[in-house]
Scaffold this active site. Structure first.
Site, PDB file in Angstrom:
ATOM      1  N   SER A 564      40.879  45.403  43.282  1.00 34.97           N
ATOM      2  CA  SER A 564      41.845  44.316  43.317  1.00 34.97           C
ATOM      3  C   SER A 564      41.712  43.558  44.642  1.00 34.97           C
ATOM      4  CB  SER A 564      43.248  44.864  43.088  1.00 34.97           C
ATOM      5  OG  SER A 564      44.111  43.842  42.702  1.00 34.97           O
ATOM      6  N   ASP A 649      41.988  42.774  31.638  1.00 30.44           N
ATOM      7  CA  ASP A 649      42.753  42.722  32.877  1.00 30.44           C
ATOM      8  C   ASP A 649      43.730  41.536  32.859  1.00 30.44           C
ATOM      9  OD1 ASP A 649      43.695  42.595  35.494  1.00 30.44           O
ATOM     10  OD2 ASP A 649      41.774  43.137  36.374  1.00 30.44           O
ATOM     11  N   HIS A 681      43.526  46.303  34.379  1.00 28.81           N
ATOM     12  CA  HIS A 681      43.325  46.163  35.825  1.00 28.81           C
ATOM     13  C   HIS A 681      42.781  47.438  36.455  1.00 28.81           C
ATOM     14  CE1 HIS A 681      43.752  43.985  39.523  1.00 28.81           C
ATOM     15  NE2 HIS A 681      44.552  44.884  40.057  1.00 28.81           N
TER      16      HIS A 681
END
Length: 707
Positions: A564, A649, A681
């Site tokens: 991320s 995601d 994600h």
């Protein structure tokens, strides 16, 4: 005020979702096909835990001596830990006591086929082998008991795998315990719409009700609905006026009487309360942009309430306010630390503060009640583990006679025990991941490194297995592991990913760069508009160079790794400081910041203006966006790159990764790309985790060496 201790507890690996949560969590081709992995590769550069026993404060020493000797003997070897063992499903996850103290629940795999994740329940007085699966669904994200001590409420993703469209379901778990076959048990989806649940709230005075915040009416806003757990009847309770981002209730009445609103004009947040369901809302306390806090609890006197705030100071402290005027109570000083934000708050039935915790480099408890302090001293002194780092009370029965306690060593998985407060006895339950008890693990060290502008950075260093700060003689290859968020933080303690990397022969460096949470508002605000080419990335660079200069890391064998925001930092590190990193691993890393904000989930849209203040005006300043977005600087990359992405995601659109891989192919850069069609994600499914970490192992061996 609740009769229970009111506790704000933040997970050690996931401390606080503040604004933007961009988290953080090599097989044969035939295996890849079997589990649905798309792999694109282009290379153009030719017994820590002692035996469980029921113990009291009067019978410990002989057991300690025998079991400690066994433990030390087992630690002398450090074999390679199989990926499937280290990243397999936890055998016992998120245990919880029923409010009446009769049952213990936990999440775990089905032993017949290893599938996960199911909710198990057993009678607390029966052996562990008697536990039964009480929900036929194995997609459980998390769960909690209703106060009727029969119903378990649990979250399940109702969308495509990874889409995070969580619904709240209910099951009468005790029906199964009393003999009803699992296939006949009645499960109920309490959200009959295509909507997302933000959170759910239960209350011991209203055991048949649950308050649910969901965006059924408007995908960008969360209203509160009141649902009857038994019948499933649901109706609107409190509508969102358009700016509320979270809700809370009054304990005595179970009415929605507090809210946290976000002002779109100046990004301030406002605490609102009302005196009853028929009274109007009023602003109680305003946090200007850069300040933070929340409402903790109403006091029993009906006149005051506890909040946290860093207004007028650097770190978050606990304050008592007059809820009529919003003014701090003159007879109560603020509870806080000058070094770190207040993290955990425990308030007793008399509305008195009995314990706080802070987290600078390690977690520190501060007690204001002698009895509670004695309980914790007993738990620490009589726990079932050596090398103890942290003890946490994670569940209590309604009358608080039994506590479920988590023991968290620094170099092993968690262990759980039941504490009988009246008898002052401790009964060990289980280790969360017993398969790891056959292995020894590396030790984490705390480093305090100063950035180029003299800003202190709390860092953690884990050297390769068998190497410590005393015995090391030569620099090691190093993996810089960058946390996500970015308004999160790294913490001290056991981390399977860190241990995997160290077990393969690499040092692991974790840096709490400016913008990380928990260190006060000055530190987090120093991260504003500092993505990519600013202070946030410079902190990572400075910490790596410190490790090189101090003989810890090999200058030509550094990998930057993250998920991320950490994946973004990986791409930024390779693009903006290409001479520092030999290679990088990016999971769900955004490469174009403007695209990131343009593709955020709809329910994050109220946060957009605040994100722009934090990140910088990528909407109105294209030059700024190009300057901080690695996508526009791919030509600078010289190191190898491994990228992974979940196809579903909802936070970082797959186009980020598709675009960067396409451009790197055109530039003939060295990039490996894996898409997991059934992930979002995070990489959550066991077979996908095994595949990915095997690829990481091969990638690091190829580019850094290692074991």
């Amino acid at each position: 005020m609740s009769e229970d201790l009111f506790k704000l507890k933040l997970s050690r690996w996931a401390r606080c979702l503040m604004v933007l949560v961009l988290v953080e969590a090599f097989t044969e081709l035939a295996t890849a096909f079997h589990i649905g992995i798309i792999s694109i590769t282009t290379t153009h550069n030719n017994n820590l835990f002692r035996k469980p026993v029921i113990c009291s404060k009067h019978s410990r020493s002989a057991q300690r001596q025998t079991q400690h000797a066994t433990y030390e003997k087992d630690r002398k070897t450090a074999p390679l830990i199989p990926v499937e063992t280290l990243f397999g499903n936890l055998e016992y996850r998120d245990p919880s006591l029923s409010p009446d103290g009769k049952y213990l629940a936990y999440i775990g795999p089905k032993h017949s086929d290893g599938s996960c994740c199911y909710i198990f329940v057993r009678d607390l007085d029966q052996p562990l082998s008697s536990a039964k699966i009480v929900v036929p669904d194995n997609r459980i994200r998390s769960y909690f008991w209703a106060y009727d001590s029969r119903t378990i409420l649990y979250y399940v993703n109702n969308g495509e795998p990874g889409r995070e469209l969580y619904h709240l379901w209910a099951v009468d778990a005790i029906d199964v315990m009393e003999g009803i076959p699992l296939e006949n048990v009645r499960v109920r989806d309490l959200i009959p719409w295509n909507a997302k649940v933000q959170n759910a709230m239960v209350n011991k005075r209203f055991p048949d009700q649950v308050l649910i915040a969901t965006n059924a009416r408007d995908s960008t806003l969360f209203d509160v609905y009141r649902c009857n757990i038994t019948t499933g009847q649901i109706e609107i309770d409190t509508s969102n006026p358009g700016d509320v981002i979270s809700w809370g209730y009054h304990d005595e009445s179970f009415e929605v009487r507090r809210a946290l609103a976000l002002d779109q004009n100046d990004s301030s947040t406002v605490l609102r309360i009302r005196d009853s369901m028929i009274d109007p809302w009023r602003d109680l306390y305003v946090y200007p942009y850069g300040d933070k806090g929340r409402f903790v609890a109403f006091c029993n006197d009906g006149k005051n309430g506890w909040i946290t705030s860093n207004k007028g100071r650097d770190t978050v402290a606990l304050l008592k306010l007059n809820i009529a005027t919003g003014a701090p109570c003159s007879d109560t000083n603020a509870f806080g630390s000058d070094k770190a934000d207040v993290e955990e708050v425990v308030i007793d039935n008399n509305s008195d503060v009995v314990m706080l915790s802070y987290y600078y480099d390690k977690k520190i408890f501060e007690f204001f009640d002698a009895t509670l302090r004695n309980d914790y001293d007993f738990l620490v002194a009589n726990g079932p583990v050596e090398h103890l780092y942290e003890v946490n009370v994670i569940s209590k029965v309604r009358n608080e006679s039994l506590w479920l306690v988590s023991y968290e060593p620094s170099d092993a998985p968690n262990f759980y025990a039941i504490y009988n407060k009246q008898e002052q006895t401790l009964k060990p339950l289980f280790c969360s991941h017993p398969a790891l008890l056959d292995y020894s693990f590396a030790t984490m060290e705390v480093l305090n490194i100063y950035a180029r502008d003299n800003v202190p950075l709390v860092c953690y260093l884990t050297r390769p297995n068998g190497v410590n700060e005393i015995s090391y003689s030569a620099p090691s290859p190093l993996v810089l592991l960058v946390h996500g968020g970015p308004w999160e933080r790294d913490c001290y303690g056991f981390n399977p990913l860190v241990q995997f990397i160290a077990n393969r022969g690499y040092a692991v460096l974790q840096v709490n760069y400016r913008g990380s949470s928990g260190f006060g508002k000055r530190f987090i605000n120093l991260g504003d508009r500092q993505w990519g080419v600013g202070g946030m990335q410079n902190d990572l660079t400075d910490a790596v160079k410190w490790c090189i200069e101090n003989g810890i890391a090999k200058a030509d064998a550094i990998c930057i790794y993250g998920a991320s925001y950490g994946g973004y930092a990986c791409l930024a590190g390779l693009a903006f400081t290409p001479n520092l990193y030999k290679c990088g691993v990016s999971i769900a890393g955004p490469s174009n910041v403007k695209l990131l904000l343009d593709s955020i989930p709809k329910h994050w849209s109220p946060l957009r203006q605040k994100l722009l203040r934090r990140i910088g005006n990528v909407d109105g300043d294209e030059d700024f966006n190009r300057r901080i977005s690695p996508f526009y600087h791919l030509q600078n990359i010289t190191g190898a790159l491994l990228m992974a992405q979940g196809a579903n995601d909802p936070r970082v659109d797959i186009n980020h990764t598709n675009n960067i891989v396409s451009e790197m192919n055109k530039l003939k850069k060295d990039v490996d790309y894996i898409v997991y069609p059934d992930e979002g994600h995070d990489i959550l499914k066991p077979l996908n985790r095994f595949d990915f970490y095997n690829r990481v192992e091969v990638f690091l061996t190829k580019h850094l060496g290692g074991t």
